[in-house]
Scaffold this active site. Structure first.
Site: not given
Length: 282
Positions: A26, A29, A32-33, A144, A146, A150, A182
C-alpha cells in the site's frame, strides 16, 4: 523501472514473463517492504511491485484518508532495488465500476483475531489480492510474516482456488529495539515510540512462560490474560494476546499442546491513537 496504472498495460508489459515475482503493497515503503523486494528477486524474475491503498479493507472509523501516500519517494526506493515494473493504479483503474463481487475468507480464519476487531477487513484484502493476482499473473508472490493472519489467509485462498502461485513468507524486519517496522509507526509520538518495543518484549515474555512451564499444568488462557493485563498497566489498550496453532490459527487443544504443536503468539494493541500488531512463533 516502468510505472504503470492501467491493468491492460500491465498485462501487455508482462506478457511472456512466466517467472514474475510479485510484491503487493500500500506504499509508504520502508526497509521492511524493500526486504520483500530482495526476497522476491531470489525466487523469480522480473520483480513486480504494486502500490494501491485499498479502500475495501478499511473500516468506517479507520485511517483510509490519512494513510500516508508517498508515491514519488516510493518510486525512487523501488528503482534502487531494481524492480522491473511498479503497478500503481488509481481507484478508478482498479474499480472502474462498483466491486460487487467479493472474495470472503472462511469464518474460522477470517473472523478471528484481526477479523474480530476489524470486520470486513479480510474480505477487502482477499478481494484486492485476487484482483491484483489476476492483473499481474505472477508465478511467485511475497507476503510478510508481520501480517501473519493475512499471510495464512492468502495462502489458503491460493490453495482453494488452485492458483498457480507460490506464496513466499518473509521474516519481519525490526528496528534495533525490536519494534516491527510499519508504516503506522510514523503516527507514534516520541514517548510512544520509546514505549512501543514493549509489545515485542511482551511476546517474548509469553514465549518464555510457555516454554518454561510444565506443559501438563500450563494454563494458556491465564498466560494470555496476564500479558494483556501487563500491557494495560503500562497504558496500552490491548485487543488480544493469543496463542494459536501456526497451521490454522486455531487455539490448540490440550492434547495438541502436550504433543508439541508448533504455535504462534499474536497480538494487537493500541498505544495512544496508533494500533500496532506483532507476532512471535514458538
Amino acid at each position: 523501472m516502468k510505472v504503470i496504472s492501467s491493468i491492460q498495460e500491465l498485462r501487455d508489459q508482462l506478457r511472456g514473463q512466466n517467472r514474475a515475482a510479485f510484491v503487493p503493497t500500500m506504499g509508504n515503503l520502508h526497509e521492511g517492504h524493500l526486504s520483500l523486494m530482495r526476497l522476491a528477486r531470489q525466487h523469480g524474475d522480473p520483480v513486480v511491485a504494486s502500490i494501491f491503498v485499498n479502500r475495501l479493507q478499511f473500516g468506517p472509523n479507520e485511517d483510509f484518508d490519512k494513510y500516508p501516500r508517498t508515491l514519488q519517494d516510493d518510486i525512487e526506493k523501488l528503482q534502487k532495488e531494481g524492480v522491473y515494473v511498479l503497478f500503481a493504479p488509481s481507484e478508478r483503474d482498479m474499480y472502474p465500476e462498483p466491486q460487487e463481487y467479493r472474495v470472503e475468507p472462511p469464518h474460522d480464519l477470517g473472523d478471528i483475531l484481526e477479523g474480530e476487531f476489524r470486520p470486513g477487513f479480510f474480505k477487502g484484502v482477499c478481494t484486492v489480492v485476487m484482483k491484483l493476482f489476476s492483473c499481474a499473473q505472477p508465478r511467485v508472490a511475497v507476503f510478510g510474516k508481520k501480517d501473519y493472519q493475512q499471510l495464512m489467509i492468502v495462502r489458503r485462498m491460493v490453495q482453494q482456488f488452485a492458483l498457480p502461485i507460490d506464496i513466499i513468507p518473509a521474516e519481519t524486519i525490526r528496528a534495533e529495539d525490536g519494534l516491527a517496522l510499519s508504516s503506522r509507526n510514523r503516527y507514534l509520538s516520541p514517548d510512544e515510540r520509546a514505549e512501543a518495543p514493549v509489545l515485542y518484549r511482551t511476546l517474548h515474555d509469553v514465549r518464555d512462560t510457555v516454554l518454561g512451564s510444565d506443559r501438563a499444568s500450563a494454563d494458556l488462557l491465564a498466560v494470555e490474560a496476564n500479558a494483556k493485563e501487563s500491557l494495560a498497566r503500562r497504558g496500552w489498550k490491548p485487543d488480544y494476546v493469543s496463542i494459536r496453532k501456526r497451521v490454522d490459527l486455531q487455539a490448540p487443544t490440550r492434547e495438541e499442546f502436550l504433543a508439541g504443536e508448533p504455535l504462534v503468539i499474536l497480538t494487537a494493541a493500541k498505544l495512544g491513537a496508533t494500533r500496532l500488531i506483532d507476532n512471535l512463533e514458538i
